[in-house]
Design a protein around this motif. Structure first.
Motif, PDB file in Angstrom:
ATOM      1  N   LYS A  38       0.826  -1.198   0.000  1.00  0.00           N
ATOM      2  CA  LYS A  38       0.000   0.000   0.000  1.00  0.00           C
ATOM      3  C   LYS A  38       0.864   1.253   0.000  1.00  0.00           C
ATOM      4  CE  LYS A  38      -3.552  -2.292   2.813  1.00  0.00           C
ATOM      5  NZ  LYS A  38      -4.253  -2.272   4.113  1.00  0.00           N
ATOM      6  N   THR A  39       0.356   2.291  -0.654  1.00  0.00           N
ATOM      7  CA  THR A  39       0.986   3.603  -0.604  1.00  0.00           C
ATOM      8  C   THR A  39       0.354   4.393   0.528  1.00  0.00           C
ATOM      9  OG1 THR A  39       1.330   3.570  -2.994  1.00  0.00           O
ATOM     10  CG2 THR A  39       1.513   5.703  -1.893  1.00  0.00           C
ATOM     11  N   THR A  40       1.187   4.936   1.402  1.00  0.00           N
ATOM     12  CA  THR A  40       0.676   5.686   2.551  1.00  0.00           C
ATOM     13  C   THR A  40       1.178   7.126   2.508  1.00  0.00           C
ATOM     14  OG1 THR A  40       2.535   4.985   3.933  1.00  0.00           O
ATOM     15  CG2 THR A  40       0.568   3.599   3.956  1.00  0.00           C
ATOM     16  N   GLY A  41       0.661   7.938   3.413  1.00  0.00           N
ATOM     17  CA  GLY A  41       1.057   9.334   3.481  1.00  0.00           C
ATOM     18  C   GLY A  41      -0.080  10.256   3.089  1.00  0.00           C
ATOM     19  N   VAL A  42       0.168  11.553   3.189  1.00  0.00           N
ATOM     20  CA  VAL A  42      -0.861  12.553   2.948  1.00  0.00           C
ATOM     21  C   VAL A  42      -1.373  12.508   1.511  1.00  0.00           C
ATOM     22  CG1 VAL A  42      -1.342  15.036   2.854  1.00  0.00           C
ATOM     23  CG2 VAL A  42      -0.047  14.086   4.773  1.00  0.00           C
ATOM     24  N   ASP A  43      -0.466  12.437   0.535  1.00  0.00           N
ATOM     25  CA  ASP A  43      -0.886  12.426  -0.869  1.00  0.00           C
ATOM     26  C   ASP A  43      -1.785  11.233  -1.175  1.00  0.00           C
ATOM     27  OD1 ASP A  43       0.510  14.739  -1.318  1.00  0.00           O
ATOM     28  OD2 ASP A  43       2.288  13.741  -2.143  1.00  0.00           O
ATOM     29  N   ALA A  44      -1.415  10.065  -0.646  1.00  0.00           N
ATOM     30  CA  ALA A  44      -2.238   8.873  -0.860  1.00  0.00           C
ATOM     31  C   ALA A  44      -3.607   9.039  -0.218  1.00  0.00           C
ATOM     32  CB  ALA A  44      -1.529   7.646  -0.299  1.00  0.00           C
ATOM     33  N   ALA A  45      -3.642   9.614   0.996  1.00  0.00           N
ATOM     34  CA  ALA A  45      -4.912   9.827   1.678  1.00  0.00           C
ATOM     35  C   ALA A  45      -5.813  10.772   0.894  1.00  0.00           C
ATOM     36  CB  ALA A  45      -4.658  10.377   3.082  1.00  0.00           C
ATOM     37  N   LEU A  46      -5.249  11.839   0.350  1.00  0.00           N
ATOM     38  CA  LEU A  46      -6.046  12.801  -0.409  1.00  0.00           C
ATOM     39  C   LEU A  46      -6.638  12.172  -1.670  1.00  0.00           C
ATOM     40  CD1 LEU A  46      -3.826  16.013  -0.066  1.00  0.00           C
ATOM     41  CD2 LEU A  46      -5.972  15.492   1.131  1.00  0.00           C
ATOM     42  N   LYS A  47      -5.895  11.290  -2.299  1.00  0.00           N
ATOM     43  CA  LYS A  47      -6.417  10.607  -3.494  1.00  0.00           C
ATOM     44  C   LYS A  47      -7.612   9.725  -3.124  1.00  0.00           C
ATOM     45  CE  LYS A  47      -2.097  10.618  -6.144  1.00  0.00           C
ATOM     46  NZ  LYS A  47      -1.005   9.801  -6.710  1.00  0.00           N
ATOM     47  N   TRP A  48      -7.544   9.069  -1.970  1.00  0.00           N
ATOM     48  CA  TRP A  48      -8.671   8.243  -1.547  1.00  0.00           C
ATOM     49  C   TRP A  48      -9.882   9.105  -1.219  1.00  0.00           C
ATOM     50  CZ3 TRP A  48      -8.787   3.602  -3.058  1.00  0.00           C
ATOM     51  CH2 TRP A  48      -7.681   2.755  -3.018  1.00  0.00           C
ATOM     52  N   PHE A  49      -9.669  10.263  -0.598  1.00  0.00           N
ATOM     53  CA  PHE A  49     -10.789  11.162  -0.324  1.00  0.00           C
ATOM     54  C   PHE A  49     -11.451  11.620  -1.630  1.00  0.00           C
ATOM     55  CE2 PHE A  49      -8.982  11.990   4.024  1.00  0.00           C
ATOM     56  CZ  PHE A  49     -10.138  11.676   4.731  1.00  0.00           C
ATOM     57  N   GLU A  50     -10.641  11.906  -2.639  1.00  0.00           N
ATOM     58  CA  GLU A  50     -11.205  12.296  -3.936  1.00  0.00           C
ATOM     59  C   GLU A  50     -12.023  11.158  -4.532  1.00  0.00           C
ATOM     60  OE1 GLU A  50      -7.675  13.541  -6.080  1.00  0.00           O
ATOM     61  OE2 GLU A  50      -8.343  15.636  -5.964  1.00  0.00           O
ATOM     62  N   LYS A  51     -11.512   9.934  -4.416  1.00  0.00           N
ATOM     63  CA  LYS A  51     -12.241   8.781  -4.948  1.00  0.00           C
ATOM     64  C   LYS A  51     -13.538   8.549  -4.176  1.00  0.00           C
ATOM     65  CE  LYS A  51     -11.447   4.203  -6.859  1.00  0.00           C
ATOM     66  NZ  LYS A  51     -10.437   3.159  -7.174  1.00  0.00           N
ATOM     67  N   ALA A  52     -13.547   8.963  -2.925  1.00  0.00           N
ATOM     68  CA  ALA A  52     -14.760   8.836  -2.100  1.00  0.00           C
ATOM     69  C   ALA A  52     -15.797   9.901  -2.435  1.00  0.00           C
ATOM     70  CB  ALA A  52     -14.388   8.920  -0.618  1.00  0.00           C
ATOM     71  N   GLY A  53     -15.441  10.862  -3.291  1.00  0.00           N
ATOM     72  CA  GLY A  53     -16.386  11.901  -3.681  1.00  0.00           C
ATOM     73  C   GLY A  53     -16.258  13.182  -2.891  1.00  0.00           C
ATOM     74  N   TYR A  54     -15.180  13.332  -2.131  1.00  0.00           N
ATOM     75  CA  TYR A  54     -14.962  14.541  -1.355  1.00  0.00           C
ATOM     76  C   TYR A  54     -14.194  15.574  -2.185  1.00  0.00           C
ATOM     77  CZ  TYR A  54     -16.560  12.085   2.812  1.00  0.00           C
ATOM     78  OH  TYR A  54     -17.332  11.391   3.725  1.00  0.00           O
ATOM     79  N   GLN A  55     -14.330  16.829  -1.822  1.00  0.00           N
ATOM     80  CA  GLN A  55     -13.599  17.887  -2.502  1.00  0.00           C
ATOM     81  C   GLN A  55     -12.218  18.033  -1.853  1.00  0.00           C
ATOM     82  OE1 GLN A  55     -16.993  18.908  -1.236  1.00  0.00           O
ATOM     83  NE2 GLN A  55     -17.556  17.784  -3.090  1.00  0.00           N
ATOM     84  N   VAL A  56     -11.199  18.120  -2.691  1.00  0.00           N
ATOM     85  CA  VAL A  56      -9.834  18.340  -2.224  1.00  0.00           C
ATOM     86  C   VAL A  56      -9.284  19.550  -2.957  1.00  0.00           C
ATOM     87  CG1 VAL A  56      -7.510  17.392  -2.013  1.00  0.00           C
ATOM     88  CG2 VAL A  56      -9.491  15.881  -1.723  1.00  0.00           C
ATOM     89  N   GLU A  57      -9.101  20.628  -2.234  1.00  0.00           N
ATOM     90  CA  GLU A  57      -8.592  21.862  -2.821  1.00  0.00           C
ATOM     91  C   GLU A  57      -7.470  22.404  -1.949  1.00  0.00           C
ATOM     92  OE1 GLU A  57     -11.821  24.567  -3.238  1.00  0.00           O
ATOM     93  OE2 GLU A  57     -12.896  23.322  -4.705  1.00  0.00           O
ATOM     94  N   GLN A  58      -6.316  22.630  -2.592  1.00  0.00           N
ATOM     95  CA  GLN A  58      -5.135  23.140  -1.897  1.00  0.00           C
ATOM     96  C   GLN A  58      -4.791  22.292  -0.665  1.00  0.00           C
ATOM     97  OE1 GLN A  58      -6.116  27.273  -1.142  1.00  0.00           O
ATOM     98  NE2 GLN A  58      -5.420  27.905  -3.183  1.00  0.00           N
ATOM     99  N   GLY A  59      -4.912  20.993  -0.861  1.00  0.00           N
ATOM    100  CA  GLY A  59      -4.544  20.054   0.195  1.00  0.00           C
ATOM    101  C   GLY A  59      -5.520  19.957   1.343  1.00  0.00           C
ATOM    102  N   LYS A  60      -6.722  20.541   1.193  1.00  0.00           N
ATOM    103  CA  LYS A  60      -7.728  20.501   2.246  1.00  0.00           C
ATOM    104  C   LYS A  60      -8.943  19.698   1.773  1.00  0.00           C
ATOM    105  CE  LYS A  60      -5.308  23.393   4.790  1.00  0.00           C
ATOM    106  NZ  LYS A  60      -4.621  22.978   6.042  1.00  0.00           N
ATOM    107  N   VAL A  61      -9.519  18.911   2.701  1.00  0.00           N
ATOM    108  CA  VAL A  61     -10.654  18.048   2.386  1.00  0.00           C
ATOM    109  C   VAL A  61     -11.935  18.695   2.888  1.00  0.00           C
ATOM    110  CG1 VAL A  61     -11.705  15.791   2.818  1.00  0.00           C
ATOM    111  CG2 VAL A  61      -9.229  15.970   2.511  1.00  0.00           C
ATOM    112  N   SER A  62     -12.977  18.646   2.067  1.00  0.00           N
ATOM    113  CA  SER A  62     -14.291  19.130   2.494  1.00  0.00           C
ATOM    114  C   SER A  62     -15.373  18.273   1.851  1.00  0.00           C
ATOM    115  CB  SER A  62     -14.487  20.603   2.112  1.00  0.00           C
ATOM    116  OG  SER A  62     -14.434  20.767   0.697  1.00  0.00           O
ATOM    117  N   LYS A  63     -16.579  18.385   2.403  1.00  0.00           N
ATOM    118  CA  LYS A  63     -17.724  17.650   1.873  1.00  0.00           C
ATOM    119  C   LYS A  63     -18.873  18.636   1.726  1.00  0.00           C
ATOM    120  CE  LYS A  63     -20.732  13.672   2.816  1.00  0.00           C
ATOM    121  NZ  LYS A  63     -21.079  12.621   3.801  1.00  0.00           N
ATOM    122  N   ASP A  64     -19.333  18.797   0.496  1.00  0.00           N
ATOM    123  CA  ASP A  64     -20.395  19.770   0.201  1.00  0.00           C
ATOM    124  C   ASP A  64     -20.008  21.161   0.707  1.00  0.00           C
ATOM    125  OD1 ASP A  64     -21.934  17.681  -0.865  1.00  0.00           O
ATOM    126  OD2 ASP A  64     -22.784  17.229   1.100  1.00  0.00           O
ATOM    127  N   GLY A  65     -18.721  21.478   0.571  1.00  0.00           N
ATOM    128  CA  GLY A  65     -18.234  22.789   0.953  1.00  0.00           C
ATOM    129  C   GLY A  65     -17.971  22.964   2.425  1.00  0.00           C
TER     130      GLY A  65
END
Length: 502
Positions: free
Chosen positions: A315-342
């Protein structure tokens, strides 16, 4: 298939070592130890708590050896022809600490009580019927259950005299020590049972005390108020190693530290969110910094030396890997920050203090999540297991179960993943996984079992129902006057009749 299995299956066990049943004379020298444990017991009912077994008050029918093999204890042998109808022969010339003789009826009554007061025991034993005659106990399980004897290793199946009053504070067992007093959350005091069937203990008395503060436990050892300390603070390793009056043992345990996801919460019903947190956690920092290297990185729930452990995909771990999974989950990732419906995520993590590294790990994860815009609040909880099972106001949790307490995978899989499992804190209910575990419970052939377990573990890994972090070592430090102490891998057997002091 079942008829074929019934025809060929013969499972039996007998003692590999001769059990000494003749009573030895008690030692005349007055000897005592004080043992400090890290987790406080509120009861010493052996069907509810592990302490009576650990303190040498009670014993089970079957014991787990240090090489993780089951061996006879209060049962001298057992056999079955079909994996469902079992015959156990109970040791002769064994008495409870109140003088009552141990026979099959006493064992039957004790197991019936354990099933009645502890739903977890009922769940794992799956007993349909029991009949006792003399020293012979016949048990029929609800279905063919080839691994049944290994479940009798469980401390909550300890045999006690059900006729004795107040098992909550003064249980009567068959072990080398009997209870003199118990204060909930504080201390248990025991004394030698001179008629112990395995030979009278070398110690006259012992105190089995509780303190959840690792520094306080070590201070008690250094001041002379304790002789043996379980899980001293890892930050004091060098101090303990440099003291010639102390012995420090570090033994690979059967536990696994895990990050739990509450599948009843909408966020964690999404497996990609679970994968994101699995990628975010810093296992190396937990092992090397928070635990001073006293652990092994985990790829799954079981240590890799078990034959049924699959080859996990890297498995690939770390912040970048986590952000990619959040994007695949349908979350917004902007400037390294995660949000859901804003809106930013706000989550609650619960943990407990008896594992000193957990509060620190929670704070590290909190800081890592904050860096990507996720707010995590931390709450320390009493009666932790009951809280996780009964309440849903949490999102993440930490826990450290004994993963292979019988040397077999089926117990862990049943209690951690079946919907009614007593350790299913994540509230997991996977129909396919349930079916596979049910099939495993009836399998006899070792190769077929291993293949089935590998399939199950691969599925668990792909779904990321838990984030498995590290396999911790068990640390014990004790005075050089203590003799014959054994740091048990299973963490079941502590005060024994061989434990001694100079």
């Amino acid at each position: 298939m079942l008829l074929v299995l019934c025809a060929v299956l013969v499972i039996s066990a007998c003692s590999s070592t001769t059990k000494e049943t003749a009573t030895k004379p008690a030692a005349t020298e007055d000897k005592e130890v004080t043992f400090l444990f890290n987790f406080a017991s509120q009861t010493i009912d052996p069907h509810q708590d592990y302490t009576p077994l650990r303190a040498g008050i009670t014993e089970t029918l079957v014991k787990l050896s240090e090489d993780l093999k089951i061996e006879p204890w209060l049962a001298e042998k057992w056999e079955t022809e079909d994996g469902q109808h079992w015959t156990f022969e109970i040791q002769k010339n064994v008495t409870f600490q109140d003088g009552r003789a141990l026979d099959a009826e006493a064992v039957k009554q004790s197991l019936e009580r354990a099933i009645q007061v502890n739903p977890g025991v009922e769940q794992v034993l799956k007993i349909k019927e029991m009949n006792a005659s003399g020293q012979t106990l016949n048990i029929t399980t609800e279905q063919p259950f080839p691994q049944f004897p290994s479940e009798l290793v469980h401390p909550n199946t300890s045999i006690l005299d059900v006729n004795a009053p107040d098992p909550d504070k003064k249980p009567v067992g068959t072990g080398p020590f009997k209870v003199t007093s118990f204060t909930a959350g504080s201390s248990l005091k025991v004394e030698r049972f001179n008629e112990y069937w395995g030979g009278a203990a070398k110690l006259s008395r012992a105190s089995f005390n509780f303190n959840e503060d690792p520094s306080a436990r070590l201070s008690a050892l250094m001041s002379g108020d304790a002789d043996i300390v379980y899980r001293p603070p890892v930050e004091s390793l060098e101090t303990m190693k440099s003291d010639p009056s102390l012995h420090l043992e570090s033994v690979m345990s059967l536990k696994t530290h895990e990050l739990i996801f509450n599948a009843h919460q909408p966020e964690f019903q999404n497996k990609y969110v679970r994968k994101a947190f699995d990628a975010l956690v810093n296992r190396e920092e937990l092992k090397d910094v928070l635990m001073a290297g006293q652990a092994t990185l985990a790829s799954g729930p079981f240590m890799p030396n078990f034959a049924f452990v699959p080859s996990y995909e890297a498995k690939t771990t770390g912040v970048d890997a986590a952000l990619k999974w959040f994007e695949k989950a349908g979350y917004q990732v902007e400037q390294g920050k995660v949000s859901k419906d804003g809106k930013p995520l706000n989550l609650k993590l619960v943990t407990y203090t008896s594992r000193a590294e957990f509060p620190l790990f929670a704070q590290v994860l909190q800081a890592q999540a904050k860096n990507i815009g996720i707010q995590i609040s931390i709450e320390f909880v009493d009666k932790y297991e009951d809280y996780l099972l009964s309440l849903d106001d949490w999102d993440l949790g930490t826990y450290s179960p004994i993963i292979a307490p019988r040397g077999d995978a089926s117990y862990f899989l049943n209690v951690s993943f079946k919907p009614d499992g007593t350790l299913n804190f994540g509230k997991i209910n996977d129909a396919e996984l349930n079916r596979w575990i049910d099939e495993l419970d009836q399998m006899v052939d070792p190769d077929e079992r291993n293949a089935q377990i590998q399939k199950i573990l691969t599925h668990i890994d792909q779904e990321t129902y838990y984030s498995y972090l590290v396999h911790p070592n068990t640390l014990v430090v004790y005075k050089d006057r203590v003799k014959n102490w054994v740091t048990s891998k299973s963490e079941y057997y502590m005060l024994t009749n061989q434990l001694d002091v100079e």
